[in-house]
Design an enzyme around this catalytic site. Structure first.
Site, short mmCIF file in Angstrom:
data_model
loop_
_atom_site.label_atom_id
_atom_site.label_comp_id
_atom_site.label_asym_id
_atom_site.label_seq_id
_atom_site.Cartn_x
_atom_site.Cartn_y
_atom_site.Cartn_z
N GLU A 80 -2.47 5.29 2.22
CA GLU A 80 -2.37 3.86 1.91
C GLU A 80 -3.68 3.24 1.40
OE1 GLU A 80 -1.17 5.26 4.68
OE2 GLU A 80 0.99 4.96 4.52
N HIS B 60 11.29 5.34 14.05
CA HIS B 60 11.30 5.43 12.59
C HIS B 60 12.28 6.53 12.19
CE1 HIS B 60 9.74 6.30 8.55
NE2 HIS B 60 9.03 5.18 8.60
N ASP C 245 0.79 -1.24 0.00
CA ASP C 245 0.00 0.00 0.00
C ASP C 245 0.81 1.28 0.00
OD1 ASP C 245 1.10 0.02 2.50
OD2 ASP C 245 -0.79 -0.15 3.59
N HIS D 178 4.46 5.66 13.10
CA HIS D 178 4.99 6.32 11.90
C HIS D 178 3.92 6.82 10.94
CE1 HIS D 178 4.03 3.39 8.74
NE2 HIS D 178 4.23 2.46 9.63
N ARG E 50 1.43 8.69 8.64
CA ARG E 50 1.33 10.12 8.27
C ARG E 50 0.16 10.79 8.98
NH1 ARG E 50 4.71 9.55 3.90
NH2 ARG E 50 5.45 11.48 2.95
N GLU F 209 -0.55 -8.97 -1.37
CA GLU F 209 -1.27 -8.39 -0.23
C GLU F 209 -2.38 -7.47 -0.73
OE1 GLU F 209 0.72 -7.22 3.83
OE2 GLU F 209 -0.16 -5.39 3.01
C1 UD1 Z 1 6.18 4.94 4.08
C2 UD1 Z 1 4.88 4.61 3.35
C3 UD1 Z 1 3.91 3.95 4.33
C4 UD1 Z 1 4.55 2.76 5.04
C5 UD1 Z 1 5.87 3.19 5.67
C6 UD1 Z 1 6.58 2.01 6.29
C7 UD1 Z 1 4.03 6.10 1.58
C8 UD1 Z 1 3.41 7.41 1.28
N1 UD1 Z 1 4.26 5.86 2.89
O1 UD1 Z 1 5.88 5.90 5.06
O2 UD1 Z 1 2.77 3.52 3.62
O3 UD1 Z 1 3.67 2.29 6.03
O4 UD1 Z 1 6.72 3.76 4.66
O5 UD1 Z 1 7.57 2.40 7.18
O6 UD1 Z 1 4.33 5.35 0.70
N2 UD1 Z 1 13.56 8.10 6.21
C9 UD1 Z 1 14.94 7.97 6.32
N3 UD1 Z 1 15.50 6.74 6.09
C10 UD1 Z 1 14.76 5.65 5.77
C11 UD1 Z 1 13.36 5.80 5.68
C12 UD1 Z 1 12.78 7.02 5.89
O7 UD1 Z 1 15.63 8.92 6.63
O8 UD1 Z 1 15.32 4.58 5.58
C13 UD1 Z 1 12.96 9.42 6.47
C14 UD1 Z 1 13.19 10.41 5.31
O9 UD1 Z 1 13.43 11.66 5.85
C15 UD1 Z 1 11.84 10.40 4.58
C16 UD1 Z 1 10.88 10.18 5.75
O10 UD1 Z 1 11.55 9.26 6.63
O11 UD1 Z 1 11.60 11.59 3.89
C17 UD1 Z 1 9.51 9.65 5.40
O12 UD1 Z 1 9.63 8.51 4.53
P1 UD1 Z 1 8.36 8.16 3.56
O13 UD1 Z 1 8.68 6.92 2.80
O14 UD1 Z 1 7.96 9.36 2.78
O15 UD1 Z 1 7.18 7.93 4.58
P2 UD1 Z 1 6.98 6.82 5.71
O16 UD1 Z 1 6.28 7.50 6.84
O17 UD1 Z 1 8.24 6.13 5.96
N1 UDP Z 2 10.10 -3.53 11.79
C1 UDP Z 2 11.48 -3.67 11.87
N2 UDP Z 2 12.18 -2.80 12.68
C2 UDP Z 2 11.56 -1.80 13.37
C3 UDP Z 2 10.14 -1.66 13.26
C4 UDP Z 2 9.45 -2.55 12.45
O1 UDP Z 2 12.07 -4.56 11.27
O2 UDP Z 2 12.22 -1.04 14.06
C5 UDP Z 2 9.35 -4.46 10.91
C6 UDP Z 2 8.11 -5.08 11.50
O3 UDP Z 2 8.41 -6.31 12.14
C7 UDP Z 2 7.22 -5.27 10.29
C8 UDP Z 2 7.58 -4.09 9.41
O4 UDP Z 2 8.88 -3.66 9.84
O5 UDP Z 2 7.53 -6.44 9.57
C9 UDP Z 2 6.58 -3.01 9.58
O6 UDP Z 2 7.06 -1.84 9.04
P1 UDP Z 2 6.35 -0.43 9.30
O7 UDP Z 2 5.70 -0.45 10.64
O8 UDP Z 2 7.38 0.58 9.04
O9 UDP Z 2 5.30 -0.33 8.12
P2 UDP Z 2 3.77 -0.80 7.92
O10 UDP Z 2 3.70 -2.27 8.14
O11 UDP Z 2 2.95 0.00 8.87
O12 UDP Z 2 3.49 -0.41 6.51
#
Ligand code: UD1
Ligand code: UDP
Length: 386
Positions: A136, A246, A100, A213, A215, A122
């Site tokens: 999502e 996160h 998603d 995490h 949004r 999924e």
């Molecule tokens: C994204 C997905 C969300 C998913 C989540 C899992 C979208 C819009 N959102 O949200 O559906 O549940 O991932 O975790 O697709 N960042 C880092 N390093 C990383 C990852 C993220 O620095 O490895 C920081 C960056 O500043 C980035 C911010 O996190 O801009 C947000 O990342 P983003 O992928 O936009 O949104 P998530 O909240 O992570």
């Molecule tokens: N997870 C991880 N390390 C963390 C937090 C989560 O490996 O510090 C794993 C968790 O077990 C799950 C996945 O990441 O499999 C979930 O990711 P997240 O919560 O970022 O995204 P969502 O599932 O909400 O899209």
């Protein structure tokens, strides 16, 4: 097709997609009928790389799109542009996307533009509210509209798709690949590398594992969640909080404001998946707005308080392991306190159930692809969708 092998391109970009696609990538790589190509958008960077390393996956194409403070438009534009180039040169026979995220939807859209069939892993999860979770829910609906094959994890997801008019022949109930990924990770002998995690007394205190995490929870809802946690810590001196933060700076800033200096709060870097899975297994209770954790915790028998107003994963709630508590301070404190004070209530939630599959979802997906491309399938692969 090249040399009679079907070219399958798996496209993913964030941590949860990588965890849940890793078993599929492995199954494809082990099957001679397929040429497996991995393309990552790297919408996440460090959190994606942790998973690639753990599962020993080297992407064939890495778009490296992540930027701090990226907007939904930034992600979409950069991913779509990069995927166009990759798809034009690699020309896969089929694309797989997962879940998603924006990478999911944009992966599907890029495939559609090139007229390449898309399989959605999924598929079919719905809350019914286009703005919750945001974005999502809409990513799932749009990807569902674009997809030619829908790999639904549960019969509930299948029903959602049927209700939307998806042909039943295009829906395959295969279980959730997260269970495939999880089974190999947890063991009693596991030792944490991180000294901060080693310091935690899992025997002598009750550990609350927390992640946030989403949004739609950024800002005030997240502040309320953290305020509730501080109240719970005060009321229950035998509890401690482990909070893998996160990487999003917007989340970390609020977490530091609330928890810095608190002796029973461990703010840690997000552990890689194996560590995190073992952390879940040793925790007393999980509070989270994550989707994936709602799927994993039931099979580990860990109660989950879901810090959201909606969930697209009703199975864990129906099974009694997950409880939706929203983001209001009073409600979080009330529900959590009950579980901490009432052993019977706790035990009612803390039983292992597994509504999300048997760890064979990836093989089923590969079996479906074989049939779709007219390749020979072994009897066991043809055997059972769930
Ligand atoms: C994204 C997905 C969300 C998913 C989540 C899992 C979208 C819009 N959102 O949200 O559906 O549940 O991932 O975790 O697709 N960042 C880092 N390093 C990383 C990852 C993220 O620095 O490895 C920081 C960056 O500043 C980035 C911010 O996190 O801009 C947000 O990342 P983003 O992928 O936009 O949104 P998530 O909240 O992570
Ligand atoms: N997870 C991880 N390390 C963390 C937090 C989560 O490996 O510090 C794993 C968790 O077990 C799950 C996945 O990441 O499999 C979930 O990711 P997240 O919560 O970022 O995204 P969502 O599932 O909400 O899209």
């Amino acid at each position: 097709m090249e040399h009679g092998r079907v070219k399958v391109m798996s496209i993913f970009g964030t941590r949860p997609e990588a965890i849940k696609m890793a078993p599929v990538v492995k199954s494809l790589a082990q099957d001679e009928s397929f040429q497996s190509i991995v393309t990552v958008t790297a919408q996440h960077r460090e959190m994606l790389d942790q998973i690639l390393e753990l599962f020993d996956i080297t992407p064939d194409h890495d778009l490296d799109i992540m930027q701090h403070g990226q907007t939904l438009t930034d992600i979409s534009v950069r991913a779509l542009r990069g995927l166009e180039t990759v798809l034009e040169s690699a020309r896969p026979d089929v694309i797989l996307v997962h879940g998603d995220t924006l990478t999911t939807f944009i992966g599907g859209l890029a495939g559609f533009f090139q007229q390449i069939p898309v399989g959605h892993v999924e598929a079919g999860l719905r809350t019914g509210d286009p703005y919750n979770p945001f974005p999502e829910e809409m990513n799932r609906r749009l990807t569902g509209t674009l997809a030619a094959m829908h790999f639904a994890p549960t019969s509930g997801a299948q029903e959602n798709l049927l209700r939307e008019g998806v042909a039943s022949d295009d829906i395959h109930v295969v279980g959730n690949t997260v269970i495939d990924a999880l089974v190999s990770q947890v063991s009693e002998a596991f030792v944490f590398d991180d000294p901060e995690l080693r310091r935690i007394d899992f025997e002598g205190s009750r550990v609350l594992l927390v992640t946030t995490h989403r949004r739609e929870n950024l800002g005030e809802p997240m502040r309320r969640i953290y305020a509730a946690l501080l109240e719970i810590l005060t009321n229950f001196p035998d509890t401690s909080v482990v909070f893998p933060m996160h990487k999003n700076p917007a989340i970390r800033e609020i977490a530091h404001q609330y928890f810095d200096g608190h002796e029973r709060v461990h703010l840690v870097e997000p552990p890689e998946y194996r560590t995190f899975a073992n952390l879940m297994a040793r925790s007393h209770l999980i509070l989270t707005d994550s989707g994936g954790i709602q799927e994993e915790a039931p099979s580990l028998g860990k109660p989950v308080l879901v810090l959201r107003d909606t969930t697209e994963r009703p199975e864990g709630i129906d099974a009694g392991t997950c409880l939706k508590v929203g983001t209001e301070i009073e409600e979080i404190v009330r529900r959590c306190s009950r579980l901490l004070a009432d052993d019977k209530a706790y035990k009612q939630m803390a039983h292992a159930v597994n509504p999300y599959g048997d760890g064979k979802a990836a093989d089923r997906i590969v079996g479906v692809l074989k049939r779709r491309f007219g390749l020979k399938s072994s009897h066991s692969e043809l055997a059972q969708e769930v």
